[in-house]
Design an enzyme around this catalytic site. Structure first.
Site, PDB file in Angstrom:
ATOM      1  N   HIS A 132       0.837  -1.213   0.000  1.00 41.46           N
ATOM      2  CA  HIS A 132       0.000   0.000   0.000  1.00 41.46           C
ATOM      3  C   HIS A 132       0.874   1.266   0.000  1.00 41.46           C
ATOM      4  O   HIS A 132       0.691   2.162  -0.831  1.00 41.46           O
ATOM      5  CB  HIS A 132      -0.901  -0.018   1.245  1.00 41.46           C
ATOM      6  CG  HIS A 132      -1.821   1.156   1.363  1.00 41.46           C
ATOM      7  ND1 HIS A 132      -3.122   1.129   0.929  1.00 41.46           N
ATOM      8  CD2 HIS A 132      -1.629   2.402   1.878  1.00 41.46           C
ATOM      9  CE1 HIS A 132      -3.690   2.296   1.162  1.00 41.46           C
ATOM     10  NE2 HIS A 132      -2.793   3.091   1.745  1.00 41.46           N
ATOM     11  N   GLU A 133       1.819   1.320   0.925  1.00 41.55           N
ATOM     12  CA  GLU A 133       2.668   2.526   1.010  1.00 41.55           C
ATOM     13  C   GLU A 133       3.587   2.630  -0.212  1.00 41.55           C
ATOM     14  O   GLU A 133       3.846   3.729  -0.692  1.00 41.55           O
ATOM     15  CB  GLU A 133       3.492   2.525   2.311  1.00 41.55           C
ATOM     16  CG  GLU A 133       2.658   2.553   3.598  1.00 41.55           C
ATOM     17  CD  GLU A 133       1.717   3.761   3.723  1.00 41.55           C
ATOM     18  OE1 GLU A 133       1.937   4.780   3.035  1.00 41.55           O
ATOM     19  OE2 GLU A 133       0.732   3.656   4.486  1.00 41.55           O
ATOM     20  N   HIS A 136       1.737   4.298  -2.882  1.00 47.15           N
ATOM     21  CA  HIS A 136       1.744   5.765  -2.746  1.00 47.15           C
ATOM     22  C   HIS A 136       3.036   6.357  -3.297  1.00 47.15           C
ATOM     23  O   HIS A 136       3.022   7.417  -3.918  1.00 47.15           O
ATOM     24  CB  HIS A 136       1.593   6.169  -1.280  1.00 47.15           C
ATOM     25  CG  HIS A 136       0.190   6.059  -0.760  1.00 47.15           C
ATOM     26  ND1 HIS A 136      -0.912   6.404  -1.507  1.00 47.15           N
ATOM     27  CD2 HIS A 136      -0.287   5.647   0.455  1.00 47.15           C
ATOM     28  CE1 HIS A 136      -2.012   6.203  -0.783  1.00 47.15           C
ATOM     29  NE2 HIS A 136      -1.658   5.735   0.416  1.00 47.15           N
ATOM     30  N   HIS A 142      -5.624   6.599  -2.875  1.00 44.66           N
ATOM     31  CA  HIS A 142      -6.469   5.565  -2.275  1.00 44.66           C
ATOM     32  C   HIS A 142      -7.526   5.131  -3.292  1.00 44.66           C
ATOM     33  O   HIS A 142      -7.986   5.937  -4.102  1.00 44.66           O
ATOM     34  CB  HIS A 142      -7.149   6.094  -1.007  1.00 44.66           C
ATOM     35  CG  HIS A 142      -6.222   6.132   0.157  1.00 44.66           C
ATOM     36  ND1 HIS A 142      -6.363   7.026   1.192  1.00 44.66           N
ATOM     37  CD2 HIS A 142      -5.107   5.397   0.445  1.00 44.66           C
ATOM     38  CE1 HIS A 142      -5.385   6.828   2.070  1.00 44.66           C
ATOM     39  NE2 HIS A 142      -4.610   5.846   1.637  1.00 44.66           N
ATOM     40  N   CYS A 143      -7.884   3.882  -3.208  1.00 44.50           N
ATOM     41  CA  CYS A 143      -8.804   3.308  -4.193  1.00 44.50           C
ATOM     42  C   CYS A 143     -10.126   2.968  -3.522  1.00 44.50           C
ATOM     43  O   CYS A 143     -10.172   2.595  -2.354  1.00 44.50           O
ATOM     44  CB  CYS A 143      -8.166   2.041  -4.771  1.00 44.50           C
ATOM     45  SG  CYS A 143      -9.199   1.232  -5.984  1.00 44.50           S
ATOM     46  N   CYS A 167      -6.141  -3.555  -7.756  1.00 44.32           N
ATOM     47  CA  CYS A 167      -7.237  -3.730  -8.708  1.00 44.32           C
ATOM     48  C   CYS A 167      -6.699  -3.429 -10.112  1.00 44.32           C
ATOM     49  O   CYS A 167      -5.584  -2.923 -10.269  1.00 44.32           O
ATOM     50  CB  CYS A 167      -8.405  -2.799  -8.360  1.00 44.32           C
ATOM     51  SG  CYS A 167      -8.064  -1.078  -8.693  1.00 44.32           S
ATOM     52  N   CYS A 170      -5.634   0.319 -10.652  1.00 43.15           N
ATOM     53  CA  CYS A 170      -4.413   0.704  -9.913  1.00 43.15           C
ATOM     54  C   CYS A 170      -3.194  -0.012 -10.519  1.00 43.15           C
ATOM     55  O   CYS A 170      -2.110   0.576 -10.615  1.00 43.15           O
ATOM     56  CB  CYS A 170      -4.547   0.378  -8.429  1.00 43.15           C
ATOM     57  SG  CYS A 170      -5.727   1.444  -7.581  1.00 43.15           S
TER      58      CYS A 170
END
Lengths: 180, 447
Positions: A132-133, A136, A142-143, A167, A170
Site C-alpha cells: 500500500h505505502e 503511494h 487511495h482506491c 485492482c 491501480c
C-alpha cells in the site's frame, strides 16, 4: 530493473521472516526487492505528550541518512506507534510519488488489541501495508475498490478484508508509472 | 477516486496544513491550503472548493467569522470546523453557523474519512437537488394575463411550450395586447428565472442613446459620459433581454446586436475590454417586419435570428368572451387601490363593453375601467360611468367600404327592432321590399 525496492528493517522482526515478505512483494509488483537491517534513531521522532512517534520526522530522517535516487524506493519497517500531527495514529506514511515510506507493525499485531498472537496474520497485514505505502510512492491514490490493496484502512479489520493485490485500474497506473 | 473534489485546508499551523494536505492527496483530492483568512478568501476567488476544513482559532479573523465570508462567495461549500479543544459551546456555535460538522485535533483517521465522505455525499445530493429544481420548470400561469377564450388558451400553451427552452421568442400583437406580460411570463417559467429580465424599449430611445443603453459605455466615451456605465446586455447576463418594439432599432444597432447574439460577447461604447454574456432574447413588435425586410429597413439576417418562435397575441376584438373576465379583474384591482365600494358592472354597461371593438386593446379597457371606477357613484358601474366614446362609437357606422357600413347598419337595426321588418324599414327610411332585397343580398338570417 527499474525502481529497486529496499526494505529497511528497523523493527524486531527477524530478517528471515521479512525475506518471505520481500518475495511476495517481488512477485506482486515485478520489481527487485532487497531486505536489510537498518538502525533508525527513533528518539528524534518521539513525542512524550502523545507517547507516539512522528512518522513524517522518521521519513525525513531516513532520507537524510541514506543516499537515495529517485529511481529507487526505500520502505522502513518499525514496531513503534506512529502518528502524523493531526491524526491520532497511522499504520504507515509514504511520500506520495516520492522515494521513502515507513510502516509500523505496532497496530498490525493482534497483541495490540488483546488478541492472541498470530505471526502469519501479522506478516500478511505487514505485506499489504508495505504494498500500500509503496503504491503511494508510485503516485497511486487511495482506491474505492473494496478488495484493492490501495483501499484506505483505518481499522485492522479493514486491512484483513482487502487483498494483497492491486485492482485492475491501480495495476494499470502502477505499470504506466514504472515503465514510462 | 476523488480527483474532481477540491478540498481547502485553512489552518495557521503549518504542520497541520502539511499533514492534512498529504493525507487528502493520498485520497486523490485536489488539495489547497491557506494559513489565514486573507489567503483563504484569495483561494476562494481563484477556484471553487467543495469542502473546506476550517480551523476555529486563528490570529486575525477566526474561523467562525471567516465562514460567513466564505458563504458570501460560495453558499454551497461544505465547511467542517477543526478545533483543538472541543466544547459543547463550540459545537453548538459551529453547527448554528451552518457548518457540516466539527472535528477535534488530533483527528481520528477513521472519523475524518467518514466525515469527509459523508460531506461529499451530502454536497452531491444538494447539488443534484438544485439541478433538478432548475430542470423541473413547473409552468405557472401568469396572474395578470386574464382570459379563458380558446385564443388566449392557445397563447398559454405556446408560453408553456417555449418557456423551458432557451429559444429566442418573437411576440407579435397590436399595441396594448400585453406583449411585455407574455415576455415576463416566459421568463418567469424559464430556467433563467432566478436571473433578471431586463427590458429595453427600442422605440423610446433615439439612435445613439439606444447603443449606449444596450452596450454601456466607458468613462469619457462621449460628452457627458463621466462614469463607466454597464449596459442592459451586461445587466441581463444569465437572464432574459426583452427588446420591446424591436422593429424600431436602427440598422447599425441591428448589426451590432446580431454580432452579440452570434458571439455572446461585446465591448462597451468607447472601450476595448471584451465582455462575455449569456442571455436569452425575447423581442416584441407590432410592426410588419416582413414588409420592413422587403423595404430594406430591417436586416434579413437579424429578422431570421429573432424570428425563431413566434407567439401571436390576438387583439381583444377577436376574443370578446374574455372581456367580462378582464372587466371584473380590473374592477377588483382598482377597487382595492382606490378603496371604493364598487364591486360589479351592470348588465347594460357590460353589454357596451363587450360590443366595443377596443382598438387600444387590453390597455384601453383598463384605462376605461379605471376612469369608470373614479367617476362611479353607485355600487355597480353603469353605462353613464363609461367613457362617452364607447357607447357613442357603438352607435356610429364603422369605417370600411360603403357596402360594409350599410351591411353593419342594417344588421344592427334589425337586431334592435327584433327583426320586425316594418319597424326596421321605417327606421332605415326605406320600403319593406328594399329591406327584403338587402337582407337577401347580405345573407342575413333571422335568429
Amino acid at each position: 530493473m527499474p525502481f529497486p525496492v529496499h526494505i529497511l528493517n528497523a523493527s524486531s522482526l527477524p530478517l528471515a521472516e521479512l525475506e518471505s515478505v520481500a518475495e511476495t512483494i517481488r512477485q506482486l509488483l515485478g520489481l527487485s526487492v532487497s531486505v536489510a537491517q537498518y538502525r533508525l534513531e527513533l528518539e528524534r521522532a518521539f513525542d512524550s505528550s502523545r507517547v507516539q512517534y512522528n512518522s513524517s520526522v522518521l521519513i525525513a530522517h531516513i532520507l537524510s541518512t541514506i543516499t537515495s535516487s529517485e529511481k529507487q524506493k526505500l520502505i522502513t519497517i518499525v514496531d513503534v506507534d506512529l502518528y502524523i500531527p493531526v491524526l491520532t495514529f497511522v499504520y504507515g506514511e509514504a511520500q506520495l510519488d516520492g522515494t521513502a515510506a515507513v510502516v509500523s507493525t505496532h497496530r498490525l499485531a493482534n497483541e495490540f488489541y488483546g488478541v492472541e498472537e498470530n505471526r502469519s496474520l501479522l506478516l500478511e497485514r505487514l505485506t499489504k501495508e508495505l504494498v500500500h505505502e509503496l503504491g503511494h510512492t508510485f503516485g497511486l491514490f487511495h482506491c474505492k475498490q473494496f478488495e484493492c490493496v490501495m483501499r484506505a484502512s483505518t481499522y485492522v479489520e479493514e486491512i484483513d478484508l482487502k487483498k494483497m493485490t492491486l485492482c485492475e485500474e491501480c495495476a494499470r497506473r502502477l505499470f504506466e508509472k514504472i515503465h514510462n | 477516486m476523488n480527483e474532481h473534489i477540491a478540498l481547502l485546508i485553512v489552518d495557521d499551523e503549518q504542520i497541520v496544513r502539511d499533514s492534512l494536505t498529504k493525507w487528502f492527496r493520498e485520497d486523490g483530492y485536489i488539495v489547497g491550503a491557506a494559513a489565514n483568512a486573507a489567503e483563504a478568501l484569495r483561494l476562494m476567488q481563484e477556484q471553487r472548493w467543495h469542502i473546506i476544513l476550517l480551523d476555529i482559532k486563528m490570529p486575525g479573523m477566526d474561523g467562525m467569522e471567516l465562514q460567513q465570508r466564505i458563504r458570501d462567495i460560495d453558499a454551497h461549500a461544505i465547511i467542517i470546523f477543526i478545533t483543538a479543544h472541543a466544547s459543547v459551546d463550540t459545537a453548538v456555535q459551529a453547527l448554528k453557523c451552518g457548518a457540516f460538522d466539527y472535528i477535534t485535533k488530533p483527528i481520528d483517521p477513521d472519523h475524518l474519512s467518514h466525515l469527509v465522505s459523508n460531506a461529499i455525499k451530502q454536497r452531491a445530493l444538494a447539488m443534484e437537488n438544485l439541478k433538478l429544481k432548475e430542470q423541473v420548470v413547473e409552468f405557472s400561469k401568469p396572474d395578470e394575463i386574464i382570459g379563458d377564450s380558446s385564443q388566449i388558451k392557445k397563447v398559454f400553451e405556446m408560453i408553456k411550450t417555449v418557456a423551458g427552452t432557451d429559444t429566442t421568442v418573437m411576440i407579435r400583437g397590436e399595441s396594448g395586447t400585453g406583449k411585455e406580460l407574455i415576455a415576463r411570463a416566459i421568463h418567469a417559467n424559464s430556467q433563467r428565472r432566478y436571473f433578471p429580465i431586463v427590458t429595453i424599449n427600442c422605440g423610446a430611445l433615439p439612435e445613439g442613446v439606444l447603443e449606449s443603453e444596450l452596450f454601456g459605455h466607458e468613462r469619457g466615451a462621449f460628452t457627458g459620459a463621466q462614469y463607466r456605465r454597464k449596459g442592459k446586455l451586461e445587466l441581463a447576463d444569465g437572464g432574459t433581454l426583452f427588446l420591446d418594439e424591436v422593429g424600431n432599432i436602427d440598422m447599425k444597432t441591428q448589426m451590432d446586436l446580431l454580432r452579440v447574439i452570434e458571439t455572446k460577447q461585446f465591448t462597451r461604447v468607447g472601450g476595448n475590454e471584451t465582455i462575455k454574456v449569456d442571455f436569452r432574447i425575447i423581442c416584441a413588435t407590432n410592426k410588419d417586419l416582413e414588409l420592413a425586410v422587403k423595404e430594406g429597413t430591417f436586416r434579413e439576417d437579424f429578422y431570421y435570428r429573432l424570428n425563431v418562435f413566434t407567439v401571436s397575441i390576438p387583439p381583444l376584438r377577436e376574443r370578446k368572451s374574455d372581456i367580462p373576465l378582464l372587466v371584473n379583474y380590473f374592477v377588483n384591482k382598482h377597487k382595492r387601490a382606490m378603496g371604493k365600494d364598487i364591486s360589479s358592472v351592470s348588465p347594460e354597461a357590460m353589454d357596451i363593453l363587450v360590443q366595443y371593438d377596443w382598438p387600444g386593446n387590453v390597455r384601453e379597457l383598463e384605462n376605461a375601467m379605471e376612469r369608470a371606477m373614479v367617476v362611479g357613484k353607485s355600487c355597480a358601474i353603469t353605462p353613464a360611468d363609461l367613457p362617452f366614446q364607447l357607447s357613442e362609437r357603438n352607435n356610429e357606422p364603422q369605417s370600411g367600404s360603403l357596402a360594409d357600413m350599410e351591411k353593419r347598419h342594417i344588421a344592427r337595426v334589425l337586431e334592435e327592432q327584433r327583426w320586425n321588418i316594418t319597424h326596421s324599414a321605417e327606421v332605415l327610411q326605406i320600403d319593406r321590399v328594399t329591406l327584403y332585397n338587402k337582407i337577401a343580398k347580405y345573407g342575413f338570417r333571422k335568429p
